[in-house]
Write an enzyme that holds these catalytic residues in place. Structure first.
Site, PDB file in Angstrom:
ATOM      1  N   ASP A   1       0.841  -1.197   0.000  1.00 54.54           N
ATOM      2  CA  ASP A   1       0.000   0.000   0.000  1.00 54.54           C
ATOM      3  C   ASP A   1       0.874   1.244   0.000  1.00 54.54           C
ATOM      4  O   ASP A   1       2.065   1.185   0.326  1.00 54.54           O
ATOM      5  CB  ASP A   1      -0.943  -0.004   1.201  1.00 54.54           C
TER       6      ASP A   1
ATOM      7  N   GLU B   1       0.153  -0.711   5.827  1.00 54.89           N
ATOM      8  CA  GLU B   1       1.180  -0.095   6.663  1.00 54.89           C
ATOM      9  C   GLU B   1       1.021   1.420   6.715  1.00 54.89           C
ATOM     10  O   GLU B   1       1.218   2.043   7.757  1.00 54.89           O
ATOM     11  CB  GLU B   1       2.565  -0.469   6.135  1.00 54.89           C
TER      12      GLU B   1
END
Length: 466
Positions: free
Chosen positions: A107, A173
């Protein structure tokens, strides 16, 4: 007889050829990942994060070395809400060899405004020696460093090696790893490893590798200051009625002393020796404007690695274009506090909350909510895995590694250590001081990418022979 900390020349040469030959494919695969706008924040389309997970799973499957490749999600906290999809691929160790867990995240941060970029954020673009794009470095290059290193290992020693592998590519994250703890418990057996490599940090410069051995923790929250039940005319009541902006500005100013150092009682610092890093280097790497002085006290790197820092990262208030002559009843800001490694994040959050309530001016009402926090971490550098990693870095870069701290936070590492206390942690990375992670014009230095892949390939090959 070969020293245990010397890589066999023929193995090193073969790995160099494999990594160099595979670099164009690695860059092409990385570019394909960058084109997927996998922002994990709640305001963005989760379908893009799923698309990114699918692409990473396909890359892992294509290696042909894993016993199992899956996309998995875990719940967030005690809720029934699922976190973003992560990729988990596993291969059992054979003949007593160690297992190594390779972590990165697929991500990315939101891109911000397109006009702030020199090229579109999700259109990977090479200029000079750098590949530009959101996630090009943080952390899709970390993903590809793992994939490319395994490819080089397979090309060099074949697919039937004995080393155990677990590949864990997280999907949230950048949104606080909110399901991370539950994911670890859900997949505890598959994630268990002797060595954990976290490819989400940076290097000293583009020619010198770094092994991160200290990480600050973080506390982030929304602070709302209120003074009025409703907005009032600033001309009619200004000068007598305290508006929320005035109270907020005065309250925020109490967080720092005149040097700009944090002035919150209860936020700790730790003593730490640091390499030479002149203020001129800070001026260049942090882009200080002419005449702007650094803040804080002590060596520059101690301020970045082992002391607390507080930043106001956002504010909810009328824009300049929409400003009216009004006393504001409430104002909210987002505060990001970095805390010294070794201090518990909950302890730091309590100190910040106490300070804000005790220093609120004019009797202003203070509310703190939407907390996120994570603990910092200090790496034990006495283990054999650190020596192996630093040898691999020297082989790949032609220079000794620098042991560094990091001003940012990777709080999930503390979770990994809690669940797997016997595992040795190695924090590596593909970034450099000009990467501008989280900022417009984020980029990856392709020479650093090349050497990071070779470092990990050498490390994997050495552990396979250990």
């Amino acid at each position: 007889m070969t020293s245990p900390l010397t890589t066999r020349p023929e193995l090193l040469s073969a790995l160099r050829e494999a990594v160099h030959g595979g670099l164009p494919v690695s860059i092409a695969d990385l570019s394909a990942l960058v084109r997927i706008p996998s922002v994990s924040w709640s305001a963005f389309d989760p379908a893009h994060v799923q698309q990114s997970a699918d692409a990473v799973a396909a890359l892992a499957t294509g290696l042909g070395v894993f016993d199992d490749v899956q996309i998995s999600r875990a719940t967030i906290g005690d809720s029934e809400v699922l976190g973003q999809p992560a990729v988990l691929a596993t291969r059992a160790a054979k003949n007593g060899k160690p297992t190594i867990l390779l972590y990165a995240h697929h991500d990315v941060q939101p891109p911000g405004k397109d006009e702030d970029w020199d090229s579109l954020p999700f259109e990977p673009t090479v200029r000079g020696e750098r590949l530009y794009g959101r996630g090009a470095a943080d952390d899709k290059a970390g993903v590809m460093a793992h994939i490319a290193a395994i490819r080089a290992l397979v090309e060099t020693v074949g697919p039937d090696f004995d080393l155990g592998l677990a590949l864990f590519i997280e999907g949230e994250e950048e949104f606080g790893s909110r399901s991370f703890g539950n994911f670890l418990q859900q997949h505890r057996e598959q994630l268990a490893a002797d060595v954990i490599v976290v490819a989400d940090s940076d290097n000293w410069d583009t020619e010198t590798p770094a092994l991160t051995v200290g990480l600050r923790g973080n506390v982030t929250f929304r602070l709302t200051v209120s003074t009025l039940a409703h907005a009032s005319h600033s001309g009619m009541f200004g000068g007598a009625a305290p508006d929320a902006m005035l109270a907020l500005v005065k309250l925020l100013a109490t967080l720092w002393d005149d040097d700009g150092a944090v002035a919150v009682e209860g936020l700790a610092s730790i003593p730490q020796e640091t390499p030479e890093y002149p203020e001129s280097q800070l001026h260049e790497e942090a882009a200080l404007l002419d005449g702007v002085r650094p803040i804080g006290t002590g060596t520059v790197l101690s301020r970045l690695w082992s002391k607390p820092a507080i930043t106001v990262t956002g504010i909810d208030a009328p824009s300049v274009a929409n400003a009216s002559n009004t006393l504001l009843p409430s104002v909210s800001v987002r505060i990001s506090a970095r805390i010294a490694p070794g201090q518990q994040a909950t302890e730091a959050a309590a100190a910040l909350d106490k300070h804000l309530r005790e220093h609120a001016p004019f009797g202003a009402h203070v509310a703190v909510d939407d907390l996120d926090y994570g603990n910092g971490f200090l790496v034990d550098t006495t283990g054999w895995a650190v020596a192996e990693a630093e040898t691999a870095m020297a082989d790949a870069w032609g220079r000794e590694a620098v042991e560094t701290g990091i001003g940012g936070s990777i709080p999930f590492i503390a979770d990994l250590v809690e669940v797997f206390p016997e595992a040795q942690i190695l924090v590596t990375g593909v970034e450099d001081p000009d990467t501008r992670a989280h900022s417009p014009n984020e980029s990856l230095h392709l020479g650093v990418f090349h050497r990071a892949i070779l470092t990990e390939a050498v490390l994997l090959a050495r552990l396979n022979e250990r």
